[in-house]
Design an enzyme around this catalytic site. Sequence first.
Site, PDB file in Angstrom:
ATOM      1  N   TYR A   1      -3.530  -0.794   4.345  1.00 52.17           N
ATOM      2  CA  TYR A   1      -3.533  -1.899   3.357  1.00 52.17           C
ATOM      3  C   TYR A   1      -2.669  -2.993   3.803  1.00 52.17           C
ATOM      4  CZ  TYR A   1       0.708   0.995   1.473  1.00 52.17           C
ATOM      5  OH  TYR A   1       1.592   1.801   1.621  1.00 52.17           O
ATOM      6  N   GLU A   2      -2.663  -3.990   3.056  1.00 55.79           N
ATOM      7  CA  GLU A   2      -2.100  -5.383   3.052  1.00 55.79           C
ATOM      8  C   GLU A   2      -2.560  -6.179   4.458  1.00 55.79           C
ATOM      9  OE1 GLU A   2      -0.815  -6.584   0.594  1.00 55.79           O
ATOM     10  OE2 GLU A   2      -0.786  -4.610  -0.483  1.00 55.79           O
ATOM     11  N   GLY A   3      -3.863  -5.755   4.580  1.00 57.81           N
ATOM     12  CA  GLY A   3      -4.381  -6.446   5.903  1.00 57.81           C
ATOM     13  C   GLY A   3      -4.473  -5.503   7.045  1.00 57.81           C
TER      14      GLY A   3
END
Length: 571
Positions: free
Chosen positions: A437-439
Site C-alpha cells: 500500500y501507499e504505492g
Amino acid sequence: MTFIAPSADQLIAMRVSAGIEDLAAHDRFSAATPDLVAAIAEGIGALAEGEWAPLNRVGDTQGARWADGTVTLPAGYAEAYRAFVEQGWGSINGPVDFGGQGLPFTLATCVLETLGAANMAFTLLPILTVGAIESLLHHGTPEQQATYLPKLVSGKWSGTMNLTEPQAGSDVGALRTTATPITQGPHAGKYRISGTKIYITFGEHDLAENIVHLVLARTPGAPAGSRGISLFIVPKFHINADGSLGARNDVHCAGIEHKLGINASPTCVMTYGDNNECIGEMVGAENGGLRAMFTMMNSARINVGSQGVQIAERALQQARIYANTRIQSPRAGSPSKEPVAIIEHPDVRRTLLRMRALTEGARALLYYTAGQVDRGALGDEAAQLRAEVLVPMLKAWGTDVGCEVASLGIQVHGGMGFVEETGAAQHYRDARIAPIYEGTNGIQAADLVTRKLGYENGAVLQRLLADVIAEMEDVPEVASLARDAAAVAAWMASTDASLDDRLAGSVPFTTMCAVAVAGWQLARQARTTGDAAKTAVTMFFNRTIAPEARGLGAAAMAGAGLVYQLEAAAL
C-alpha cells in the site's frame, strides 16, 4: 509477549542520524531540548508498553467487526485511543496555530514508530490522520483549516485517504467517483459526491468523534485521466456553524475486507451518495486533486517505511526472547553434551544478528530521512530535495526489511513459529501489506529512477552518494556499494539506458541506494556513541548486508531485454 520500547536506539538515531540537537538550535524547534526529547521517547514508550502492546494479539484474533454499516474495535481499543488523544501524542509536530506543539517531525516519527512496534494495525489510525493534516495544511482554505485542523491535530477526529476504486488501483486516473456542483440551497458552493471506494483504512470505526474523508473525484467535464481529478473533504458528520457535530452525511461503510493481517485495522468499502445527499467541499484547485493528495501520500509513505522498522523491532524482540529460552541440542564442538539455549548455536546467532542489523539499519535510514524533512521545513531546499529522494528508498527497502525480519523471526521459532499460538506468524502477516500500500515498492523504485533521478539532472542523488563515499573511505564495503550505486545512477541517466531498462533495474537499484545510506548512518552512530553493541551490529551490517546489496549492481544494469525475452503467454 512482553514488548519493550526501543527508546535507547531511537535516541541514538535521533541525535546522530536526524541531528535533533542541530534542529533545536533553530528558533522554530528550540523547545526540542535533550530533556524533552528523552521525555517524549520514554513517555510514548510507557503508553505503548502499557496500553497499546497488550491489545496487539486480541486485535489480531478478534479483529475489527462490521455490522449494519458500523465497525467496532475489540474491547480496550477505545480506552487506549482516548489515552493517546488526552496525552497529546497526536499533536507533537502539529501546527501551533491549530493546537499542535510545533515540535520536529523527527519526534512525531519516534511517537508513531513506538506505537506501531507495539501495535502496527492500531497505529494506522493516527498515521492516516497525519496525512490528512498535511494535505489540509498545504491546500485547504483558511476556513477549512479552522474547521478541521484543531480536531484532527488533537486526534478527536480522524482522517482517511480515499483513492482506490474497484476498477482503479494504482491507476488513479481511471477513477469514476463524481462530484457535482450544488448551486442552490444551504449547501450552495459545495458538491454532491457519488461513488464507491475500496481499501479505505479506518474508513469507519468507533474510536473518534468524527471521520474526515479526503476523497478523489471528478467534476463534470473534467479532463480524462489524472489531470481531471479533484480532492474533496467529506466528513462523516456535518459540522455546524458553531463547530459542533450535525447530522450524519450520506457516506456509509458497506463492509470490511477479510485480510491476511492487520486485522485490527478496518479496511473498508465506502459508499458515497447512496441517497444522493453526500455533501463535500473542494480542497485546492479544481483538477488539482492529485497534487493535494500526493502531499498526504508522501507523509504516509514515510510512515509506512517506518512500519517496516516497527514490525521488524517487534519480531526481533519476540525471536530474541524465544532463542534465549528454547533449550535444544548441545553446542557443536563443545565437550559438554548438555543442551543449550538455541541462541548459542551459530546459525541462530547469525539470524538474530541479521535481524538486528536490518532493523537498526532501517531505523537509521528512517531518522535520517525525518531529519532531512525537518531541515526542509526550516527552509533548506537542498535538504528538502534530499528528503524527496530518500522517501522511495525508505518506503521500499524499509518495508522489505520488515517482511524479511518477520520471516526470520518465524525461522528462529522453528515449527513453533508456523503455528498461530506463539504469535510469531502475526508479525509476518501484518508486515506483508506494507510493501503493497501507499504505492507498491515497484512504484517507489519507478519513482526513484524516473522523477527523483532527474532532480537537478541527477545531481541530488549523486551528492547523497558522494557524501556516503566521502565519509566511508575507511568502511570499504559501504564506500564500494555507494560507488557502484553512483555508477548505476549515471548509466540510468545516460542515453545508453532506455526507460524500460531503468524500470527493469529500478528495484535492485533502489535497494543498493537504501543500504548504502543505512550503512553510512549506522557507521556514524557507532563512531559517535562508541557503544560496543552498536559497533558489532554495524560491523555485521557492513560485512554481510552491504556486500549483498553491491551484488545487485548486475541486476540493476541488466536491461529490459531479459525481461521481455518471453512473451506474456509463455510466462
